[in-house]
Design a protein around this motif. Structure first.
Motif, short mmCIF file in Angstrom:
data_model
loop_
_atom_site.label_atom_id
_atom_site.label_comp_id
_atom_site.label_asym_id
_atom_site.label_seq_id
_atom_site.Cartn_x
_atom_site.Cartn_y
_atom_site.Cartn_z
N ALA A 140 47.09 27.23 38.16
CA ALA A 140 45.86 28.40 38.33
C ALA A 140 45.35 28.87 37.19
O ALA A 140 44.16 29.09 36.80
N LEU A 141 46.22 28.77 36.11
CA LEU A 141 45.86 29.11 34.78
C LEU A 141 44.86 28.10 34.00
O LEU A 141 44.28 28.49 32.81
N ALA A 142 45.00 26.99 34.41
CA ALA A 142 44.25 26.05 33.84
C ALA A 142 43.13 26.04 33.53
O ALA A 142 42.35 25.50 32.71
N ALA A 143 42.33 26.64 34.61
CA ALA A 143 40.98 26.56 34.75
C ALA A 143 40.41 27.95 33.88
O ALA A 143 40.90 29.06 33.88
N PRO A 144 39.48 27.59 32.76
CA PRO A 144 38.88 28.75 32.22
C PRO A 144 38.47 29.76 32.65
O PRO A 144 38.40 31.09 32.27
N GLN A 145 37.76 29.51 33.84
CA GLN A 145 37.00 30.41 34.64
C GLN A 145 38.20 31.49 35.18
O GLN A 145 37.88 32.98 35.21
N ARG A 146 39.01 31.04 35.51
CA ARG A 146 40.38 32.06 36.08
C ARG A 146 41.15 32.60 34.76
O ARG A 146 41.39 33.91 35.31
N GLN A 147 40.97 32.06 33.78
CA GLN A 147 41.62 33.06 32.60
C GLN A 147 40.58 34.11 32.42
O GLN A 147 41.12 35.16 32.08
N GLU A 148 39.29 33.89 32.51
CA GLU A 148 38.27 34.75 32.24
C GLU A 148 38.46 35.84 33.26
O GLU A 148 38.48 37.18 33.18
N ILE A 149 38.47 35.56 34.66
CA ILE A 149 38.79 36.49 35.61
C ILE A 149 40.07 37.36 35.44
O ILE A 149 40.00 38.72 35.66
N LEU A 150 41.19 36.81 34.96
CA LEU A 150 42.39 37.53 34.79
C LEU A 150 42.03 38.64 33.83
O LEU A 150 42.63 39.56 33.73
N ARG A 151 41.50 38.17 32.82
CA ARG A 151 41.10 39.14 31.64
C ARG A 151 40.16 40.31 32.12
O ARG A 151 40.38 41.46 31.50
N LEU A 152 39.33 40.13 32.89
CA LEU A 152 38.68 41.14 33.57
C LEU A 152 39.46 42.08 34.45
O LEU A 152 39.01 43.18 34.53
N VAL A 153 40.38 41.53 35.14
CA VAL A 153 40.93 42.39 36.29
C VAL A 153 42.28 42.77 35.69
O VAL A 153 43.14 43.39 36.22
N ARG A 154 42.71 42.68 34.17
CA ARG A 154 43.76 42.87 33.57
C ARG A 154 43.99 44.59 33.67
O ARG A 154 44.95 44.96 33.73
N ASP A 155 42.85 45.29 33.27
CA ASP A 155 42.96 46.74 33.09
C ASP A 155 42.67 47.37 34.10
O ASP A 155 42.82 48.62 34.17
N GLU A 156 41.85 46.75 34.87
CA GLU A 156 41.38 47.78 36.11
C GLU A 156 40.81 46.77 37.33
O GLU A 156 40.33 45.72 37.31
N PRO A 157 41.17 47.19 38.53
CA PRO A 157 40.74 46.61 39.70
C PRO A 157 39.18 46.24 39.89
O PRO A 157 38.64 46.96 39.36
N ARG A 158 38.83 44.93 40.23
CA ARG A 158 37.40 44.92 40.38
C ARG A 158 37.30 44.13 41.62
O ARG A 158 37.99 43.33 41.97
N SER A 159 35.89 44.27 42.25
CA SER A 159 35.57 43.44 43.35
C SER A 159 34.91 42.08 42.90
O SER A 159 34.56 41.91 41.67
N VAL A 160 34.56 41.24 44.02
CA VAL A 160 34.14 40.10 43.73
C VAL A 160 32.86 40.15 43.01
O VAL A 160 32.49 39.38 42.07
N GLY A 161 31.91 41.00 43.74
CA GLY A 161 30.65 41.21 43.12
C GLY A 161 30.65 41.56 41.54
O GLY A 161 29.86 41.21 40.92
N ASP A 162 31.34 42.56 41.44
CA ASP A 162 31.60 42.81 39.74
C ASP A 162 32.12 41.81 39.13
O ASP A 162 31.62 41.54 37.79
N ILE A 163 33.15 41.15 39.40
CA ILE A 163 33.61 39.90 38.83
C ILE A 163 32.66 38.77 38.38
O ILE A 163 32.20 38.48 37.25
N ALA A 164 31.78 38.75 39.62
CA ALA A 164 30.77 37.45 39.59
C ALA A 164 29.63 38.00 38.54
O ALA A 164 29.05 36.97 37.81
N ALA A 165 29.27 39.05 38.42
CA ALA A 165 28.25 39.67 37.43
C ALA A 165 28.55 39.78 36.29
O ALA A 165 27.82 39.03 35.37
#
Length: 101
Positions: free
Chosen positions: A9-34
């Motif tokens: 799961a961690l191999a994809a750079p996009q997933r790493q970016e998503i994990l960084r985004l949701v690390r500190d606060e919960p986010r919705s799919v729309g927020d992550i996509a933006a």
């Protein structure tokens, strides 16, 4: 969850970016996509992979689903690294403790 699933799961750079985004606060799919500049469909796929690997948790907030890092999901990764590099982790622990103390 086995470390192998987490590493896949961690191999994809996009997933790493998503994990960084949701690390500190919960986010919705729309927020992550933006933030990622990706489609909601692509983000949903990546979140499902991360969820299946035990790396993110999801909770309902009204109509939305909020995603956040599940720290327990990284236990297998930590155990693998500790097994692979036990002396290095001990040295790092001592260095951090020495700097703090």
């Amino acid at each position: 969850m086995p470390a192998e699933e987490a590493f896949k799961a961690l191999a994809a750079p996009q997933r790493q970016e998503i994990l960084r985004l949701v690390r500190d606060e919960p986010r919705s799919v729309g927020d992550i996509a933006a933030h990622c500049g990706a489609s909601q469909q692509a983000v949903s796929h990546h979140l499902q992979v991360l969820k299946d690997a035990g790396l993110v948790d999801v909770r309902r907030d009204g109509q939305r689903r909020l995603y956040a890092v599940d720290p327990d999901g990284f236990d297998s990764v930590g155990a693998f690294v500790a097994e692979l590099w036990p002396d290095g982790l001990r040295r790092l622990k001592h260095a951090v403790e020495d700097d703090a103390g």
